[in-house]
Design an enzyme around this catalytic site. Structure first.
Site, mmCIF file in Angstrom:
data_model
loop_
_atom_site.group_PDB
_atom_site.id
_atom_site.type_symbol
_atom_site.label_atom_id
_atom_site.label_comp_id
_atom_site.label_asym_id
_atom_site.label_seq_id
_atom_site.Cartn_x
_atom_site.Cartn_y
_atom_site.Cartn_z
ATOM 1 N N THR A 17 0.845 -1.455 0.575
ATOM 2 C CA THR A 17 -0.468 -0.366 0.138
ATOM 3 C C THR A 17 0.920 1.417 0.010
ATOM 4 O O THR A 17 0.166 2.552 0.257
ATOM 5 C CB THR A 17 -1.176 0.495 1.069
ATOM 6 O OG1 THR A 17 -0.127 -0.226 1.965
ATOM 7 C CG2 THR A 17 -2.211 -1.365 1.069
ATOM 8 N N THR A 99 13.899 -3.307 -1.545
ATOM 9 C CA THR A 99 14.763 -1.979 -0.548
ATOM 10 C C THR A 99 16.172 -1.618 -0.376
ATOM 11 O O THR A 99 16.594 -2.812 -0.399
ATOM 12 C CB THR A 99 13.847 -2.443 0.570
ATOM 13 O OG1 THR A 99 12.680 -2.686 0.232
ATOM 14 C CG2 THR A 99 14.858 -1.290 1.105
ATOM 15 N N TYR A 161 19.256 -2.643 -17.091
ATOM 16 C CA TYR A 161 18.262 -2.401 -18.262
ATOM 17 C C TYR A 161 19.105 -1.785 -18.798
ATOM 18 O O TYR A 161 18.654 -1.668 -20.621
ATOM 19 C CB TYR A 161 17.260 -1.022 -17.498
ATOM 20 C CG TYR A 161 16.593 -1.111 -15.974
ATOM 21 C CD1 TYR A 161 16.640 -2.241 -15.955
ATOM 22 C CD2 TYR A 161 15.816 0.299 -15.439
ATOM 23 C CE1 TYR A 161 16.158 -2.336 -13.781
ATOM 24 C CE2 TYR A 161 15.595 0.216 -14.609
ATOM 25 C CZ TYR A 161 15.354 -1.119 -13.892
ATOM 26 O OH TYR A 161 14.883 -1.285 -12.561
ATOM 27 N N GLU A 211 30.100 -5.654 -11.271
ATOM 28 C CA GLU A 211 30.888 -4.278 -10.713
ATOM 29 C C GLU A 211 32.424 -4.384 -9.955
ATOM 30 O O GLU A 211 32.461 -5.084 -9.109
ATOM 31 C CB GLU A 211 30.757 -2.844 -10.346
ATOM 32 C CG GLU A 211 29.537 -3.739 -9.162
ATOM 33 C CD GLU A 211 27.803 -2.445 -9.115
ATOM 34 O OE1 GLU A 211 27.336 -2.351 -9.623
ATOM 35 O OE2 GLU A 211 27.295 -2.184 -7.765
ATOM 36 N N HIS A 249 42.141 0.808 6.164
ATOM 37 C CA HIS A 249 43.031 -0.512 5.762
ATOM 38 C C HIS A 249 42.569 -2.081 5.967
ATOM 39 O O HIS A 249 42.896 -3.070 5.407
ATOM 40 C CB HIS A 249 44.712 -0.352 6.548
ATOM 41 C CG HIS A 249 44.956 0.689 6.256
ATOM 42 N ND1 HIS A 249 46.471 1.268 5.183
ATOM 43 C CD2 HIS A 249 45.762 1.290 7.541
ATOM 44 C CE1 HIS A 249 46.973 2.501 5.668
ATOM 45 N NE2 HIS A 249 46.496 2.632 6.576
#
Lengths: 292, 380
Positions: A17, A99, A161, A211, A249
Site C-alpha cells: 500500500t 528496498t 536495463y 562491478e 586499511h
C-alpha cells in the site's frame, strides 16, 4: 522455462500500500505476474488495486489463505530486515527485496538466519527478476526485454536495463534476468544464479554484469571453470573509477588486491569468459558465439 | 560517515578503552596552553579525514609549550591533500614497548564482522598483509552471538601477548565490539594500539566509519559529521541525496544508478575522454534534485562538456528534463551538452527539451562519442 520464477509463482507483496509498492504492483499485474496477496500490518481485510489484490496483516496469514510461495518487499529501509525475516518465518521460499539502504549490521543478522533456512533471498537493493513474456517479480521495465535464450545476472539496476535494452534492439531475447542487488551483504550471489542457468534448458548463453568491489566476480570465475558448460559473457563496470576511495586499511586487508576491475576481468578471462569492453559490445559477442 | 580521530577517541574513552590525555586546539595559543597543562612532551595531530597525514607533515612531536605553539602555527592552515587543517589534537606523548594493530570491519564475502589483529602494528599494515599474511590474525564474529571471549583470547595468544595482558585485551576487544555494534559502525580501526611502558593498553590513533544507512537511529551521531573537512560540492550533493565524487577529467556526467554511472565513465574513457566526476542521482529523482546535480557539475571549472545519461525506470525522463530546463533557465552557460534519455516518459522528456537546442543521442555509445568529441574541441 525460466529460473526462480514462472507461471507457478504465487506472489505476495510486502509493503503493497505504499507508493512504490502500489505503482510496481500495478506494473507487475499488467505484465502478467500472478499476485495473490499484499501485506500491510493494520490494513488486513482491504482489497486494493481496483479490488484485485487482498491485503493481509501478516505474511503468515497471506500464505495460509492464498498459498503464496514468493514474496517481494517494498517496505522502507528501517523495517525491511524485519520484513525479510517475516517472509522467511512464513516459509516463503523466494524472497525478493527491492528496498535500498538497509543497515548493514541488520543484514548480517538476516543472512545468518536465512543461510540456515530453505529459502532464496534475492537482494536487497535489487531490481528483481524478469522472465519474459509473462512473469516479473521486481521493477525492471517490462517493455525493454523480450523472450529469448540469454540469461542475464547483474549486481546493478539501471545498468541491467541498459543491457536488456541493447540486447532487445539487437533482436536478442532473455530467458530470465536476475538482479542480485548492489549492497555489500546480499542473499544470493552470482554462483547460485549461474548454477540455475546451467540447469535451465532454455538458457543458452549467460551475460554476467559485475562491478568493482567485493569478490563475487572472482568467485564466479572459479565456479565457471568448475561447473559451467554454457558460454558466459562478462562486463565489469568501474574500470575508470578511482581506486583511492575506500574504507581504512581493514577493507584492503580483507580484499587483498581483489575487487578491482582489473582483477575481476583477469579472473573472468581465465575462466574463458568473453569480456565486453562496454555494454554495446555484448550483442556482438553473443553473435560471434552463435556463428561458431 | 567517517569520524575524526578526536571523535573516535572520545567514543573509545566512553567505552573504557584508554586513550592519551589531550584536547583540541584551533589556534597556536590554545596548543601552547594545552601543552602547558599536559606538562611534558606532546604530539600535535592534524584532524583531517585523509590518509597519509603523517607523511604529509600533519603530525609533530614537540618537547615544550613554546615549541608546541610554533609548530602548531605551521600545521594549522596548512593543506593536507587539499584539505585545510583547522584543528589539532594536542596529546601527551606516550612511551610504549609494543604496537599492535586492531580492526573490526565487515567481510562481505563471509557475511560477518571480522576481528583483525596483528603484532606488527604501527607501520604499514597493508604491506604486512601483502608480504606476510601469516602475521595477521582474523576471526569471524557471529552476528547473532557477538564476539565471544575465547575468540578475543585466541587473538591475544596468536599475537603472543603476555599472559598477564590477556584479560585486559579481552575486555578492550569486547568494549570495542560493543561500540561497533551499538553505533552501527562498519569500521573501527586502531593502529597502533600500544602497550605502554606501564603495561597498559592505549589507543594512539583511531578511525571509525559509521553506516550511513543506520544514521536514522543515531540522531546524536549525525551532528558529528564535519562538513568543513569535505569538499563543499560533496556536502551540497549529500543534502540532495546525490552521490558525487570529483575526478580529474573534463566531461561532467549525470547518470541514474551507480552501475550505469560507472559504465558511462568507462565508455567515456574507452572513447578517449576523461570523466570529471561520478554522479548518481539515484532512483526516482525529482526535477529539483536533477537541477541540484547539474548545478554542482556546472560549478566545476574543469567541466568542458556535460553528458546526461538517463535510463528511466523509477526515474521519469520528463522529471529529469524539467530539472535540466530549469537549471539552464537559471544559469547561462556555453558548455555543450549531450543528452540521452530512454525509458519511462521518454517522449514527454524529449518534448520538454525540444526548444533547448541541446544535442541528443539515442544510445550510450553515441552519447559518449559526442561528449568526447566536445571535450577535445576548444570551447567556441
Amino acid at each position: 522455462m525460466s529460473i526462480l520464477v514462472n507461471q507457478e509463482t504465487r506472489l505476495v507483496v510486502q509493503g503493497l500500500t505504499g507508493n512504490e509498492g502500489r505503482f510496481h504492483t500495478t506494473q507487475m499485474l499488467a505484465y502478467g505476474t500472478n499476485i495473490v496477496a499484499g501485506v500491510t500490518p493494520g490494513r488486513g481485510g482491504e482489497w486494493v488495486l481496483n479490488g484485485k489484490v487482498p491485503v493481509f496483516d501478516s505474511v503468515h496469514m497471506a500464505v495460509d489463505v492464498t498459498g503464496a510461495n514468493a514474496s517481494i518487499i517494498f517496505v522502507p529501509a528501517p523495517f525491511a530486515a524485519d520484513a525479510i525475516l517475516e517472509a522467511a518465518d512464513a516459509s516463503i521460499n523466494l524472497i525478493v527485496c527491492i528496498t535500498e539502504g538497509i543497515p548493514v549490521q541488520e543484514m548480517l543478522q538476516v543472512r545468518r538466519v536465512i543461510d540456515n533456512q530453505n529459502c532464496c533471498l534475492i537482494g536487497p537493493n535489487s531490481p528483481g527478476i524478469i522472465a519474459p513474456p509473462l512473469t516479473k517479480v521486481g521493477i525492471i521495465p517490462g517493455n525493454i526485454t523480450q523472450q529469448g535464450s540469454v540469461g542475464v545476472v547483474s549486481r546493478s539496476g539501471t545498468l541491467t536495463y541498459e543491457v536488456l535494452y541493447i540486447l532487445k534492439q539487437a533482436g536478442i531475447g532473455t530467458s530470465t534476468c536476475v538482479g542480485i542487488g548492489g549492497d555489500p551483504i546480499i542473499g544470493t550471489h552470482f554462483n547460485e544464479i549461474l548454477s540455475h542457468f546451467e540447469d535451465d534448458s532454455t538458457t543458452e548463453v549467460i551475460v554476467l554484469i559485475g562491478e568493482i568491489g567485493g569478490q563475487d566476480e572472482e568467485k564466479a570465475s572459479a565456479f565457471i571453470i568448475d561447473s559451467m558448460t554454457k558460454p558466459v559473457i562478462g562486463f565489469i563496470a568501474g574500470q575508470a573509477a578511482p581506486s583511492d576511495k575506500r574504507m581504512g586499511h581493514a577493507g584492503a586487508i580483507i580484499e587483498g588486491g581483489m575487487g578491482t576491475a582489473k582483477s575481476k576481468i583477469e579472473a573472468l578471462k581465465n575462466a574463458g569468459v568473453k569480456i565486453a569492453r562496454y555494454p554495446e559490445d555484448i550483442p556482438h559477442l553473443i553473435h560471434s558465439l552463435q556463428s561458431h | 560517515m567517517r569520524l575524526h580521530e578526536y571523535q573516535s577517541k572520545k567514543i573509545f574513552a566512553d567505552h573504557q578503552v584508554p586513550v592519551p590525555r589531550g584536547r583540541l586546539a584551533s589556534t597556536p595559543e590554545e596548543a601552547k596552553l594545552i601543552a602547558e597543562e599536559l606538562d611534558g612532551p606532546v604530539v600535535l595531530k592534524a584532524q583531517v579525514l585523509v590518509g597519509g597525514r603523517g607523511k604529509a607533515g600533519g603530525i609533530r612531536l614537540v618537547r615544550t609549550p613554546g615549541e608546541a605553539e610554533n609548530e602548531a602555527a605551521k600545521v594549522l592552515g596548512k593543506r593536507i591533500k587539499d584539505i585545510p587543517v583547522r584543528r589539532l589534537l594536542v596529546e601527551e606523548a606516550v612511551s610504549f614497548q609494543h604496537e599492535i594493530y586492531f580492526g573490526l570491519t565487515i567481510d562481505r564475502e563471509r557475511g560477518q564482522t571480522l576481528l583483525i589483529v596483528s603484532a606488527e602494528g604501527g607501520i604499514d599494515i597493508e604491506e604486512i598483509a601483502r608480504t606476510s599474511p601469516e602475521k595477521i590474525f582474523r576471526v569471524g564474529i557471529d552476528p547473532l552471538l557477538g564476539l565471544r571471549d575465547f575468540q578475543a583470547r585466541n587473538a591475544a595468544t596468536e599475537i603472543e601477548l603476555p599472559r598477564q595482558l590477556w584479560r585486559r585485551f579481552v575486555n578492550i576487544s569486547q568494549n570495542l565490539y560493543h561500540a561497533y555494534h551499538t553505533l552501527d559502525a562498519t569500521l573501527i580501526e586502531i593502529n597502533p594500539l600500544v602497550i605502554t611502558t606501564h603495561n597498559q593498553f592505549m589507543a594512539l590513533d583511531g578511525k571509525i566509519t559509521l553506516d550511513d544507512n543506520a544514521l536514522f537511529r543515531h540522531p546524536d551521531l549525525v551532528d558529528k559529521r564535519d562538513i568543513s573537512a569535505e569538499a563543499p560540492e560533496e556536502t551540497e550533493a549529500r543534502k540532495f541525496g546525490l552521490t558525487y565524487i570529483k575526478l580529474s577529467g573534463n566531461i561532467g556526467c549525470l547518470v541514474n544508478g551507480a552501475g550505469l554511472a560507472m559504465a558511462t565513465m568507462d565508455i567515456i574513457q574507452h572513447k578517449g575522454g576523461t570523466p570529471a566526476n561520478f554522479l548518481d542521482i539515484g532512483g526516482g529523482a525529482s526535477s529539483e534534485k536533477v537541477a541540484a546535480a547539474l548545478r554542482i557539475i556546472l560549478a566545476d571549472p574543469q567541466v568542458e562538456t556535460v553528458l546526461i545519461n538517463i535510463f528511466g525506470g523509477i526515474t521519469r525522463c520528463d522529471e529529469v528534463a524539467l530539472g535540466i530546463k530549469q537549471t539552464l533557465a537559471d544559469i547561462r552557460t556555453n558548455t555543450p551538452f549531450v543528452i540521452r534519455l530512454v525509458g519511462t516518459n521518454e517522449a514527454e522528456g524529449k518534448i520538454i527539451l525540444s526548444e533547448s537546442r541541446l544535442a541528443s543521442a539515442n544510445s550510450l555509445q553515441e552519447a559518449a562519442e559526442k561528449a568526447v568529441q566536445n571535450s577535445l574541441e576548444p570551447v567556441p
